[in-house]
Motif scaffolding. Structure first.
Motif, PDB file in Angstrom:
ATOM      1  N   THR A  23      14.015  -1.430   3.118  1.00  0.00           N
ATOM      2  CA  THR A  23      14.514  -2.031   1.882  1.00  0.00           C
ATOM      3  C   THR A  23      13.508  -1.840   0.754  1.00  0.00           C
ATOM      4  OG1 THR A  23      15.701  -3.708   3.165  1.00  0.00           O
ATOM      5  CG2 THR A  23      15.349  -4.155   0.827  1.00  0.00           C
ATOM      6  N   ARG A  24      12.238  -2.024   1.063  1.00  0.00           N
ATOM      7  CA  ARG A  24      11.191  -1.829   0.053  1.00  0.00           C
ATOM      8  C   ARG A  24      11.199  -0.396  -0.467  1.00  0.00           C
ATOM      9  NH1 ARG A  24       6.085   0.265  -0.197  1.00  0.00           N
ATOM     10  NH2 ARG A  24       4.598  -0.797  -1.615  1.00  0.00           N
ATOM     11  N   SER A  25      11.233   0.569   0.438  1.00  0.00           N
ATOM     12  CA  SER A  25      11.222   1.976   0.030  1.00  0.00           C
ATOM     13  C   SER A  25      12.453   2.327  -0.805  1.00  0.00           C
ATOM     14  CB  SER A  25      11.153   2.875   1.263  1.00  0.00           C
ATOM     15  OG  SER A  25       9.985   2.626   2.018  1.00  0.00           O
ATOM     16  N   ALA A  26      13.625   1.851  -0.358  1.00  0.00           N
ATOM     17  CA  ALA A  26      14.860   2.146  -1.087  1.00  0.00           C
ATOM     18  C   ALA A  26      14.847   1.512  -2.472  1.00  0.00           C
ATOM     19  CB  ALA A  26      16.066   1.656  -0.283  1.00  0.00           C
ATOM     20  N   ILE A  43      11.421  -8.373  -2.763  1.00  0.00           N
ATOM     21  CA  ILE A  43      10.239  -8.991  -3.372  1.00  0.00           C
ATOM     22  C   ILE A  43       9.031  -8.065  -3.268  1.00  0.00           C
ATOM     23  CG2 ILE A  43       8.596 -10.900  -3.144  1.00  0.00           C
ATOM     24  CD1 ILE A  43      10.954 -12.639  -2.232  1.00  0.00           C
ATOM     25  N   SER A  44       8.889  -7.418  -2.114  1.00  0.00           N
ATOM     26  CA  SER A  44       7.767  -6.507  -1.921  1.00  0.00           C
ATOM     27  C   SER A  44       7.830  -5.336  -2.899  1.00  0.00           C
ATOM     28  CB  SER A  44       7.757  -5.993  -0.480  1.00  0.00           C
ATOM     29  OG  SER A  44       6.660  -5.153  -0.239  1.00  0.00           O
ATOM     30  N   ALA A  45       9.032  -4.832  -3.162  1.00  0.00           N
ATOM     31  CA  ALA A  45       9.187  -3.723  -4.108  1.00  0.00           C
ATOM     32  C   ALA A  45       8.911  -4.166  -5.539  1.00  0.00           C
ATOM     33  CB  ALA A  45      10.592  -3.136  -3.995  1.00  0.00           C
ATOM     34  N   LEU A  46       9.392  -5.350  -5.889  1.00  0.00           N
ATOM     35  CA  LEU A  46       9.179  -5.854  -7.250  1.00  0.00           C
ATOM     36  C   LEU A  46       7.711  -6.188  -7.501  1.00  0.00           C
ATOM     37  CD1 LEU A  46      12.307  -8.177  -7.641  1.00  0.00           C
ATOM     38  CD2 LEU A  46      11.967  -5.899  -8.612  1.00  0.00           C
ATOM     39  N   LYS A  47       6.988  -6.578  -6.458  1.00  0.00           N
ATOM     40  CA  LYS A  47       5.556  -6.928  -6.566  1.00  0.00           C
ATOM     41  C   LYS A  47       4.702  -5.836  -5.933  1.00  0.00           C
ATOM     42  CE  LYS A  47       6.620 -10.985  -8.268  1.00  0.00           C
ATOM     43  NZ  LYS A  47       6.317 -11.346  -9.683  1.00  0.00           N
ATOM     44  N   ARG A  48       5.019  -4.609  -6.216  1.00  0.00           N
ATOM     45  CA  ARG A  48       4.352  -3.472  -5.583  1.00  0.00           C
ATOM     46  C   ARG A  48       2.833  -3.531  -5.753  1.00  0.00           C
ATOM     47  NH1 ARG A  48       5.650   2.889  -6.984  1.00  0.00           N
ATOM     48  NH2 ARG A  48       4.383   3.814  -5.315  1.00  0.00           N
ATOM     49  N   ASN A  49       2.129  -3.299  -4.625  1.00  0.00           N
ATOM     50  CA  ASN A  49       0.662  -3.259  -4.565  1.00  0.00           C
ATOM     51  C   ASN A  49      -0.003  -4.605  -4.858  1.00  0.00           C
ATOM     52  OD1 ASN A  49       0.730  -0.497  -3.959  1.00  0.00           O
ATOM     53  ND2 ASN A  49       0.705   0.066  -6.134  1.00  0.00           N
ATOM     54  N   ASP A  89       2.839  -8.051  -1.595  1.00  0.00           N
ATOM     55  CA  ASP A  89       3.336  -6.791  -1.034  1.00  0.00           C
ATOM     56  C   ASP A  89       2.536  -6.411   0.213  1.00  0.00           C
ATOM     57  OD1 ASP A  89       4.578  -4.351  -0.632  1.00  0.00           O
ATOM     58  OD2 ASP A  89       3.345  -3.310  -2.112  1.00  0.00           O
ATOM     59  N   LEU A  90       1.237  -6.547   0.144  1.00  0.00           N
ATOM     60  CA  LEU A  90       0.388  -6.227   1.298  1.00  0.00           C
ATOM     61  C   LEU A  90       0.677  -7.173   2.459  1.00  0.00           C
ATOM     62  CD1 LEU A  90      -3.009  -5.524  -0.516  1.00  0.00           C
ATOM     63  CD2 LEU A  90      -1.342  -3.870   0.356  1.00  0.00           C
ATOM     64  N   LEU A  91       0.941  -8.444   2.147  1.00  0.00           N
ATOM     65  CA  LEU A  91       1.250  -9.420   3.198  1.00  0.00           C
ATOM     66  C   LEU A  91       2.562  -9.071   3.890  1.00  0.00           C
ATOM     67  CD1 LEU A  91       0.735 -12.069   4.709  1.00  0.00           C
ATOM     68  CD2 LEU A  91       1.887 -13.267   2.823  1.00  0.00           C
ATOM     69  N   VAL A  92       3.589  -8.728   3.112  1.00  0.00           N
ATOM     70  CA  VAL A  92       4.885  -8.365   3.686  1.00  0.00           C
ATOM     71  C   VAL A  92       4.750  -7.105   4.547  1.00  0.00           C
ATOM     72  CG1 VAL A  92       7.218  -7.572   3.148  1.00  0.00           C
ATOM     73  CG2 VAL A  92       6.216  -9.470   1.863  1.00  0.00           C
ATOM     74  N   THR A  93       3.983  -6.136   4.071  1.00  0.00           N
ATOM     75  CA  THR A  93       3.770  -4.913   4.848  1.00  0.00           C
ATOM     76  C   THR A  93       3.072  -5.204   6.162  1.00  0.00           C
ATOM     77  OG1 THR A  93       3.619  -3.622   2.801  1.00  0.00           O
ATOM     78  CG2 THR A  93       2.739  -2.614   4.803  1.00  0.00           C
ATOM     79  N   ALA A  94       2.078  -6.090   6.117  1.00  0.00           N
ATOM     80  CA  ALA A  94       1.353  -6.450   7.337  1.00  0.00           C
ATOM     81  C   ALA A  94       2.267  -7.185   8.314  1.00  0.00           C
ATOM     82  CB  ALA A  94       0.147  -7.315   6.992  1.00  0.00           C
ATOM     83  N   LEU A  95       3.084  -8.094   7.811  1.00  0.00           N
ATOM     84  CA  LEU A  95       4.011  -8.823   8.682  1.00  0.00           C
ATOM     85  C   LEU A  95       5.051  -7.881   9.285  1.00  0.00           C
ATOM     86  CD1 LEU A  95       4.605 -12.088   6.594  1.00  0.00           C
ATOM     87  CD2 LEU A  95       3.246 -11.838   8.679  1.00  0.00           C
ATOM     88  N   ALA A 144      14.277  -7.310  11.476  1.00  0.00           N
ATOM     89  CA  ALA A 144      13.842  -7.594  10.105  1.00  0.00           C
ATOM     90  C   ALA A 144      12.585  -6.817   9.748  1.00  0.00           C
ATOM     91  CB  ALA A 144      13.595  -9.091   9.941  1.00  0.00           C
ATOM     92  N   ALA A 145      11.687  -6.674  10.715  1.00  0.00           N
ATOM     93  CA  ALA A 145      10.445  -5.945  10.452  1.00  0.00           C
ATOM     94  C   ALA A 145      10.727  -4.501  10.062  1.00  0.00           C
ATOM     95  CB  ALA A 145       9.551  -6.006  11.682  1.00  0.00           C
ATOM     96  N   ARG A 146      11.675  -3.878  10.744  1.00  0.00           N
ATOM     97  CA  ARG A 146      12.002  -2.481  10.442  1.00  0.00           C
ATOM     98  C   ARG A 146      12.793  -2.355   9.141  1.00  0.00           C
ATOM     99  NH1 ARG A 146      11.796  -2.637  16.063  1.00  0.00           N
ATOM    100  NH2 ARG A 146      13.746  -3.783  16.186  1.00  0.00           N
ATOM    101  N   LEU A 147      13.757  -3.244   8.932  1.00  0.00           N
ATOM    102  CA  LEU A 147      14.611  -3.127   7.753  1.00  0.00           C
ATOM    103  C   LEU A 147      13.897  -3.528   6.469  1.00  0.00           C
ATOM    104  CD1 LEU A 147      18.108  -4.388   8.982  1.00  0.00           C
ATOM    105  CD2 LEU A 147      17.266  -2.053   8.750  1.00  0.00           C
ATOM    106  N   SER A 148      12.929  -4.425   6.539  1.00  0.00           N
ATOM    107  CA  SER A 148      12.223  -4.839   5.325  1.00  0.00           C
ATOM    108  C   SER A 148      11.438  -3.671   4.722  1.00  0.00           C
ATOM    109  CB  SER A 148      11.283  -6.013   5.622  1.00  0.00           C
ATOM    110  OG  SER A 148      10.275  -5.648   6.539  1.00  0.00           O
ATOM    111  N   ARG A 149      10.844  -2.853   5.568  1.00  0.00           N
ATOM    112  CA  ARG A 149      10.102  -1.694   5.074  1.00  0.00           C
ATOM    113  C   ARG A 149      11.057  -0.674   4.451  1.00  0.00           C
ATOM    114  NH1 ARG A 149       6.056  -0.122   9.922  1.00  0.00           N
ATOM    115  NH2 ARG A 149       5.249   1.290   8.320  1.00  0.00           N
TER     116      ARG A 149
END
Length: 305
Positions: A191-194, A118-124, A128-134, A184-189
């Motif tokens: 997953t977003r990059s990939a 979701i963070s990748a699909l809704k980039r910026n 996306d900012l909320l997911v990055t902060a979490l 999850a915190a490490r893998l979500s970031r």
């Protein structure tokens, strides 16, 4: 593939040998555990006899060779405290640790993959900012602190989940969430990059141009290829979960191998410590081997020949 697996098994054997050296000599830095075993009323002669009975009177090199010759057959000696085979105690507890590790990994993946996609699909976007902060918060959050907070909320205040032990399936919820959130915190970031990298590939644009719906493009084409680096880190994270279980099992009094290790270290039960540490090392090495083999199923183009 067969030759590659054989090479990895040889590397695994060398790794375990090096770990055995480190473990054997490190647990003896403070001397033998006879001072813990012997009652205060024992005389010097009785202590010496006890040391001889357990083989601690021999030179360290000789002790190690005896230890290694027995360890290859699974014999790590008797537990000093329990008076039972050390490996028997490890086998009793490792099932609970593996259960906790796998459920924690499932929790972590169930959180990380959807958030990363979701963070990748809704980039910026604000989402996306909320997911990055979490993700940053989850990475910085100590697992033992999160465990204590969950106990305070769900056991002390709401009284809906058991705080300690493994008496029911509900006892697994809070320890799994405690370990899974950090993962999850490490893998979500990741997953977003990939996903961001894969979404810009030509085959994704081609799939969209063919008229495939967005869900099919994201899941069947983008996510499948994004999983390859994710699987790599997942293997490392499983090792991290095994190590992290030492702390979490102590917080929740979970009857796993990690808690057994802490208890054994406190009483200097070195036979159990040696058996447990080597089993942890072997488990981590086998996980890495399984991850490498899993690559070929995710992407048939990958070959180890």
């Amino acid at each position: 593939m067969r030759n590659y697996i054989l090479k990895r098994i040889i590397q695994l054997s060398i790794t375990i040998f090096i770990v055995s050296l480190i473990v054997f000599f490190m647990v003896r830095l403070r001397g033998d555990p006879i001072s813990v075993m012997a009652p205060p009323t024992f005389s010097d002669e009785q202590i010496a006899a006890l040391r001889t009975a357990w083989g601690f009177d021999k030179p360290l090199v000789e002790q190690y060779l005896i230890f290694l010759s027995k360890a290859v057959t699974g014999d790590f000696g008797q537990s000093i405290q329990a008076r039972r085979p050390a490996m028997e105690l490890v086998f009793e507890r490792m099932g609970n640790t593996y259960l906790l590790t796998l459920t924690s990994a499932a929790v972590g993946m169930a959180i990380a993959v959807p958030l990363g996609v979701i963070s990748a699909l809704k980039r910026n976007s604000p989402l996306d900012l909320l997911v990055t902060a979490l993700s940053a918060l989850g990475t910085a959050m100590p697992s033992f602190w999160l465990g204590l907070v969950l106990i305070l909320i769900f056991s002390v205040q709401l009284r809906i989940l058991p705080a300690f032990g493994a008496l029911s399936p509900e006892s697994l919820i809070m320890p799994s969430v405690t370990l899974g959130v950090g993962m999850a915190a490490r893998l979500s970031r990741l997953t977003r990059s990939a996903m961001l990298e894969v979404l810009n590939e030509d085959y994704v644009r081609t799939a969209r141009s063919k008229g495939l719906n967005e869900q099919s493009v994201v899941i069947r084409h983008a996510l499948r290829n994004a999983l390859i680096p994710l699987i790599t880190v997942l293997g490392l994270q499983l090792g991290w979960l095994l190590g992290g279980s030492v702390v979490v099992e102590s917080v929740f009094s979970w009857p796993g191998l990690g808690r057994l290790m802490v208890e054994s270290i406190n009483v200097r039960d070195i036979t159990v410590v040696q058996a447990g540490l080597l089993w942890f090392a072997l488990s981590f090495a086998l996980i890495n081997l399984a991850v490498d083999v899993a690559y070929t199923f995710l992407d048939p183009r990958i070959s180890y020949e």
